[in-house]
Enzyme design. Sequence first.
Site, mmCIF file in Angstrom:
data_model
loop_
_atom_site.group_PDB
_atom_site.id
_atom_site.type_symbol
_atom_site.label_atom_id
_atom_site.label_comp_id
_atom_site.label_asym_id
_atom_site.label_seq_id
_atom_site.Cartn_x
_atom_site.Cartn_y
_atom_site.Cartn_z
ATOM 1 N N GLY A 126 0.810 -1.209 0.000
ATOM 2 C CA GLY A 126 0.000 0.000 0.000
ATOM 3 C C GLY A 126 0.842 1.256 0.000
ATOM 4 O O GLY A 126 0.549 2.224 -0.716
ATOM 5 N N ASN A 129 2.606 1.768 -3.328
ATOM 6 C CA ASN A 129 1.656 2.316 -4.289
ATOM 7 C C ASN A 129 1.479 3.815 -4.071
ATOM 8 O O ASN A 129 1.417 4.605 -5.028
ATOM 9 C CB ASN A 129 0.311 1.603 -4.159
ATOM 10 C CG ASN A 129 -0.744 2.169 -5.102
ATOM 11 O OD1 ASN A 129 -0.671 1.997 -6.310
ATOM 12 N ND2 ASN A 129 -1.725 2.852 -4.532
ATOM 13 N N TYR A 130 1.401 4.216 -2.809
ATOM 14 C CA TYR A 130 1.255 5.631 -2.463
ATOM 15 C C TYR A 130 2.425 6.448 -3.010
ATOM 16 O O TYR A 130 2.230 7.505 -3.632
ATOM 17 C CB TYR A 130 1.160 5.758 -0.941
ATOM 18 C CG TYR A 130 1.262 7.159 -0.403
ATOM 19 C CD1 TYR A 130 0.237 8.082 -0.582
ATOM 20 C CD2 TYR A 130 2.387 7.556 0.316
ATOM 21 C CE1 TYR A 130 0.324 9.366 -0.076
ATOM 22 C CE2 TYR A 130 2.483 8.825 0.836
ATOM 23 C CZ TYR A 130 1.457 9.727 0.628
ATOM 24 O OH TYR A 130 1.558 11.004 1.136
ATOM 25 N N ILE A 131 3.653 5.963 -2.810
ATOM 26 C CA ILE A 131 4.829 6.659 -3.294
ATOM 27 C C ILE A 131 4.798 6.770 -4.826
ATOM 28 O O ILE A 131 5.103 7.818 -5.409
ATOM 29 C CB ILE A 131 6.116 5.946 -2.842
ATOM 30 C CG1 ILE A 131 6.280 6.052 -1.317
ATOM 31 C CG2 ILE A 131 7.339 6.514 -3.561
ATOM 32 C CD1 ILE A 131 6.550 7.451 -0.816
ATOM 33 N N LYS A 134 2.090 9.340 -5.891
ATOM 34 C CA LYS A 134 2.501 10.722 -5.611
ATOM 35 C C LYS A 134 3.539 11.199 -6.626
ATOM 36 O O LYS A 134 3.498 12.355 -7.057
ATOM 37 C CB LYS A 134 3.038 10.842 -4.192
ATOM 38 C CG LYS A 134 2.021 10.557 -3.105
ATOM 39 C CD LYS A 134 0.846 11.520 -3.116
ATOM 40 C CE LYS A 134 1.176 12.842 -2.513
ATOM 41 N NZ LYS A 134 -0.044 13.705 -2.377
#
Length: 216
Positions: A126, A129-131, A134
């Site tokens: 998770g 994926n966030y990195i 962004k």
Amino acid sequence: MSKIFIVGGAGKVGRRLAQQLSERGHRPLSLYRKPEQRDELTALGATPIEGDLIGLSIEDLADMMKGCGTAVFSAGAGGAGMAVTNAIDGAGLEKAVEAAKVAGVQRFLLVSVFPDALRDQERKEGFENYIRVKKLADAYLVASGLDYVIVRPGTLTEETGRGCVRADLAVPYGKVPRDDVAAVLAEIVDRPDIARAIIELTEGETPVSEAITRLA
């Protein structure tokens, strides 16, 4: 008095930013989703604008932004899962950028993420994926043609801000109070000579105004 549109206006950074902008004589328009958030935003000096970023169309969001000189995107999924991250931090950012272009908003500030965030911890799907989302959002804004500033803060804390930071094109990874992130954003709003820049931000010993002036 200038109008500043804050996407993620009810968030922890967005609320602090609205108060600081109001104190500086601006009129912050804060996008919020939950009815109970309205009164708090009003008390902070913001003009509350009700709407769900995921559900709004580009045209709807553009109508809300009309007349604003600057848009600030500080919305985030807050760990609600990859699908929500993709919808808010990814597609939501793209929607806000396109809405700003339609509305004639020339300047766009984005709260992103420090590229070294939590690299020394266990790699979780998770967060990875966030990195990724962004970084793609940063690239989308850079390619948009808007006058952008991307702020990449270190790990956010609830500590009381000291009004002193370390801000530059590249700095060592660290933490930073949300108070000081908001202070940096407010300072950048008042510094149109800070343009087309990506700024890394942590706590430090330099007063915010001086730190941002160095980047002009």
